[in-house]
Motif scaffolding. Sequence first.
Motif, mmCIF file in Angstrom:
data_model
loop_
_atom_site.group_PDB
_atom_site.id
_atom_site.type_symbol
_atom_site.label_atom_id
_atom_site.label_comp_id
_atom_site.label_asym_id
_atom_site.label_seq_id
_atom_site.Cartn_x
_atom_site.Cartn_y
_atom_site.Cartn_z
ATOM 1 N N ASP A 79 -16.657 -0.283 6.442
ATOM 2 C CA ASP A 79 -15.779 -0.948 5.475
ATOM 3 C C ASP A 79 -14.535 -0.109 5.214
ATOM 4 O O ASP A 79 -13.423 -0.625 5.136
ATOM 5 C CB ASP A 79 -16.501 -1.187 4.146
ATOM 6 N N LEU A 80 -14.738 1.181 5.075
ATOM 7 C CA LEU A 80 -13.629 2.103 4.837
ATOM 8 C C LEU A 80 -12.675 2.127 6.031
ATOM 9 O O LEU A 80 -11.454 2.040 5.869
ATOM 10 C CB LEU A 80 -14.178 3.497 4.556
ATOM 11 N N LEU A 81 -13.229 2.184 7.223
ATOM 12 C CA LEU A 81 -12.404 2.187 8.434
ATOM 13 C C LEU A 81 -11.638 0.876 8.579
ATOM 14 O O LEU A 81 -10.463 0.880 8.967
ATOM 15 C CB LEU A 81 -13.262 2.442 9.669
ATOM 16 N N ALA A 82 -12.261 -0.231 8.246
ATOM 17 C CA ALA A 82 -11.573 -1.520 8.309
ATOM 18 C C ALA A 82 -10.379 -1.538 7.362
ATOM 19 O O ALA A 82 -9.313 -2.066 7.696
ATOM 20 C CB ALA A 82 -12.534 -2.650 7.973
ATOM 21 N N ARG A 83 -10.540 -0.974 6.181
ATOM 22 C CA ARG A 83 -9.433 -0.903 5.211
ATOM 23 C C ARG A 83 -8.303 -0.030 5.757
ATOM 24 O O ARG A 83 -7.129 -0.375 5.639
ATOM 25 C CB ARG A 83 -9.971 -0.345 3.890
ATOM 26 N N ILE A 84 -8.643 1.088 6.353
ATOM 27 C CA ILE A 84 -7.637 1.970 6.953
ATOM 28 C C ILE A 84 -6.855 1.215 8.017
ATOM 29 O O ILE A 84 -5.623 1.256 8.044
ATOM 30 C CB ILE A 84 -8.301 3.230 7.554
ATOM 31 N N ARG A 85 -7.549 0.520 8.905
ATOM 32 C CA ARG A 85 -6.887 -0.221 9.996
ATOM 33 C C ARG A 85 -5.990 -1.333 9.449
ATOM 34 O O ARG A 85 -4.900 -1.571 9.970
ATOM 35 C CB ARG A 85 -7.929 -0.808 10.954
ATOM 36 N N THR A 86 -6.442 -2.013 8.396
ATOM 37 C CA THR A 86 -5.639 -3.068 7.780
ATOM 38 C C THR A 86 -4.329 -2.509 7.259
ATOM 39 O O THR A 86 -3.257 -3.078 7.485
ATOM 40 C CB THR A 86 -6.424 -3.739 6.628
ATOM 41 N N ILE A 87 -4.403 -1.389 6.567
ATOM 42 C CA ILE A 87 -3.200 -0.774 6.001
ATOM 43 C C ILE A 87 -2.293 -0.264 7.112
ATOM 44 O O ILE A 87 -1.070 -0.440 7.054
ATOM 45 C CB ILE A 87 -3.573 0.354 5.020
ATOM 46 N N TRP A 99 0.843 -1.179 0.000
ATOM 47 C CA TRP A 99 0.000 0.000 0.000
ATOM 48 C C TRP A 99 0.876 1.225 0.000
ATOM 49 O O TRP A 99 2.012 1.204 0.455
ATOM 50 C CB TRP A 99 -0.902 0.011 1.227
ATOM 51 N N THR A 100 0.326 2.322 -0.498
ATOM 52 C CA THR A 100 1.081 3.567 -0.547
ATOM 53 C C THR A 100 0.531 4.536 0.489
ATOM 54 O O THR A 100 -0.619 4.421 0.927
ATOM 55 C CB THR A 100 0.982 4.214 -1.941
ATOM 56 N N GLU A 101 1.367 5.491 0.842
ATOM 57 C CA GLU A 101 0.924 6.546 1.754
ATOM 58 C C GLU A 101 -0.176 7.376 1.090
ATOM 59 O O GLU A 101 -1.071 7.863 1.767
ATOM 60 C CB GLU A 101 2.102 7.438 2.150
ATOM 61 N N ALA A 102 -0.116 7.515 -0.239
ATOM 62 C CA ALA A 102 -1.161 8.259 -0.957
ATOM 63 C C ALA A 102 -2.512 7.582 -0.775
ATOM 64 O O ALA A 102 -3.538 8.255 -0.565
ATOM 65 C CB ALA A 102 -0.808 8.354 -2.443
ATOM 66 N N GLU A 103 -2.541 6.256 -0.848
ATOM 67 C CA GLU A 103 -3.790 5.523 -0.656
ATOM 68 C C GLU A 103 -4.298 5.701 0.768
ATOM 69 O O GLU A 103 -5.479 5.984 0.984
ATOM 70 C CB GLU A 103 -3.586 4.041 -0.947
ATOM 71 N N LEU A 104 -3.418 5.555 1.737
ATOM 72 C CA LEU A 104 -3.823 5.694 3.131
ATOM 73 C C LEU A 104 -4.331 7.101 3.413
ATOM 74 O O LEU A 104 -5.357 7.281 4.075
ATOM 75 C CB LEU A 104 -2.660 5.335 4.062
ATOM 76 N N SER A 105 -3.657 8.106 2.888
ATOM 77 C CA SER A 105 -4.091 9.496 3.081
ATOM 78 C C SER A 105 -5.460 9.738 2.452
ATOM 79 O O SER A 105 -6.315 10.392 3.057
ATOM 80 C CB SER A 105 -3.073 10.458 2.472
ATOM 81 N N ALA A 106 -5.670 9.199 1.262
ATOM 82 C CA ALA A 106 -6.959 9.360 0.593
ATOM 83 C C ALA A 106 -8.069 8.684 1.385
ATOM 84 O O ALA A 106 -9.175 9.225 1.512
ATOM 85 C CB ALA A 106 -6.881 8.789 -0.821
ATOM 86 N N LEU A 107 -7.793 7.506 1.913
ATOM 87 C CA LEU A 107 -8.781 6.800 2.727
ATOM 88 C C LEU A 107 -9.137 7.598 3.980
ATOM 89 O O LEU A 107 -10.309 7.724 4.338
ATOM 90 C CB LEU A 107 -8.262 5.421 3.120
ATOM 91 N N ARG A 108 -8.125 8.143 4.621
ATOM 92 C CA ARG A 108 -8.369 8.941 5.838
ATOM 93 C C ARG A 108 -9.177 10.197 5.526
ATOM 94 O O ARG A 108 -10.069 10.571 6.288
ATOM 95 C CB ARG A 108 -7.045 9.310 6.494
ATOM 96 N N ARG A 109 -8.844 10.868 4.410
ATOM 97 C CA ARG A 109 -9.593 12.071 4.020
ATOM 98 C C ARG A 109 -11.057 11.724 3.751
ATOM 99 O O ARG A 109 -11.962 12.445 4.175
ATOM 100 C CB ARG A 109 -8.977 12.726 2.783
#
Length: 69
Positions: free
Chosen positions: A37-45, A4-14
Amino acid sequence: MTHWTEAELSALRRAYSSGTTRVSYDGKSVDYGSAQDLLARIRTIERAIASVGRPLPVAGLAGFSRGDR
């Protein structure tokens, strides 16, 4: 392992903080079914990123001998 990239994680958080479930980053768009679902993805990353560089636990088996056998 997926990288995963930091760009993906940042976009998910935003997206999560703004209350939307549609995320766009690096020319890609993903629709998540719910905020959970979105929060679960954030936590996984976050867990995956936190574990990078952490040494794996070592498991061993101790042996012994009485010396008289």
